[in-house]
Enzyme design. Structure first.
Site, short mmCIF file in Angstrom:
data_model
loop_
_atom_site.label_atom_id
_atom_site.label_comp_id
_atom_site.label_asym_id
_atom_site.label_seq_id
_atom_site.Cartn_x
_atom_site.Cartn_y
_atom_site.Cartn_z
CB CYS A 79 -0.98 -0.07 1.17
SG CYS A 79 -2.52 0.73 0.79
CG HIS A 169 -3.23 -3.20 4.17
ND1 HIS A 169 -2.30 -2.55 4.95
CD2 HIS A 169 -3.83 -2.24 3.44
CE1 HIS A 169 -2.34 -1.25 4.71
NE2 HIS A 169 -3.27 -1.04 3.79
CD GLU A 171 -0.59 -5.23 6.54
OE1 GLU A 171 -0.43 -5.82 5.45
OE2 GLU A 171 -0.90 -4.02 6.59
N1 GLN Z 1 -3.70 6.39 1.08
C1 GLN Z 1 -2.38 6.08 1.58
C2 GLN Z 1 -1.30 6.88 0.90
O1 GLN Z 1 -1.56 7.56 -0.04
C3 GLN Z 1 -2.10 4.60 1.46
C4 GLN Z 1 -3.11 3.80 2.25
C5 GLN Z 1 -2.60 2.59 2.91
O2 GLN Z 1 -1.37 2.37 3.07
N2 GLN Z 1 -3.51 1.78 3.38
O3 GLN Z 1 -0.17 6.84 1.29
#
Ligand code: GLN
Length: 192
Positions: A79, A169, A171
């Site tokens: 992410c 994610h 995890e």
């Molecule tokens: N929206 C976050 C970003 O732009 C990422 C979201 C996440 O890691 N769950 O960094």
């Protein structure tokens, strides 16, 4: 084997818990001295990429981690971590490691689909549960990037050399197949 988890912000504890369940030793990267310790791989967790990028620079950890990635240390990025690795971010001018030749879009699913869960194919691992939270997706990849998963026509997981990057994610779900895939990659890298 020892895996270093970047621990300046975001969902790092959950990665450590998942790795401990598999019997893997972890260290947290919180300050400059930590990135000089010995470890075999790095995890870049989810969270807020802008905050993580800023903190890594302010804490003088950024350049060393970038060099380690450029030298081929295996990395699992989830992410926000994917955003930090991406060579291009289509909707943000900020720049981070830029080691992964893809274009990523931040908060790409819009407000209605801010968070969702699905089960989807992932490379040759079969079906994997996937939790997305204000997730990015990958809009474009260079030819040598392997696409591991596509969710609703958007690329959600890729591998390029020793970098595995996910827009979701792992995890937060009990399935450990992605960690096992990463551990295999680390073992191959260590034995070379
Ligand atoms: N929206 C976050 C970003 O732009 C990422 C979201 C996440 O890691 N769950 O960094």
């Amino acid at each position: 084997m020892k895996i270093a988890v970047v621990a300046v912000q975001g969902a790092f504890i959950e990665h450590i818990t998942a790795l401990h369940r598999l019997g893997i030793e972890c260290i947290e990267l919180r300050k400059k001295e930590d990135v000089l310790k010995p470890y075999d791989a790095i995890i870049l967790p989810g969270g807020e990429s802008t905050v993580q990028g800023k903190l890594l620079k302010e804490l003088h950890m950024f350049n060393t981690i970038k060099e380690q990635i450029e030298s081929g240390i295996p990395v699992l990025a989830t992410c926000a971590g994917l955003i930090l690795l991406a060579r291009y971010i289509s909707n943000d001018d900020r720049e981070y490691f830029k080691t992964l030749p893809v274009t990523v879009k931040r908060n790409a699913y819009g407000r209605q689909l801010g968070s969702f869960h699905t089960i989807n194919d992932f490379g040759d691992l079969g079906k994997i549960p996937m939790t997305f939270i204000r997730a990015p997706y990958i809009e474009a990849v260079s030819d040598d990037v392997e696409v591991l998963s596509t969710v609703d026509n958007n690329i959600a997981a890729v591998q390029y050399e020793n970098q595995v990057a996910l827009s979701f994610h792992p995890e937060l779900d009990d399935d450990t197949k992605i960690y096992e895939h990463f551990i295999k990659l680390i073992n191959t890298h260590c034995s070379n």
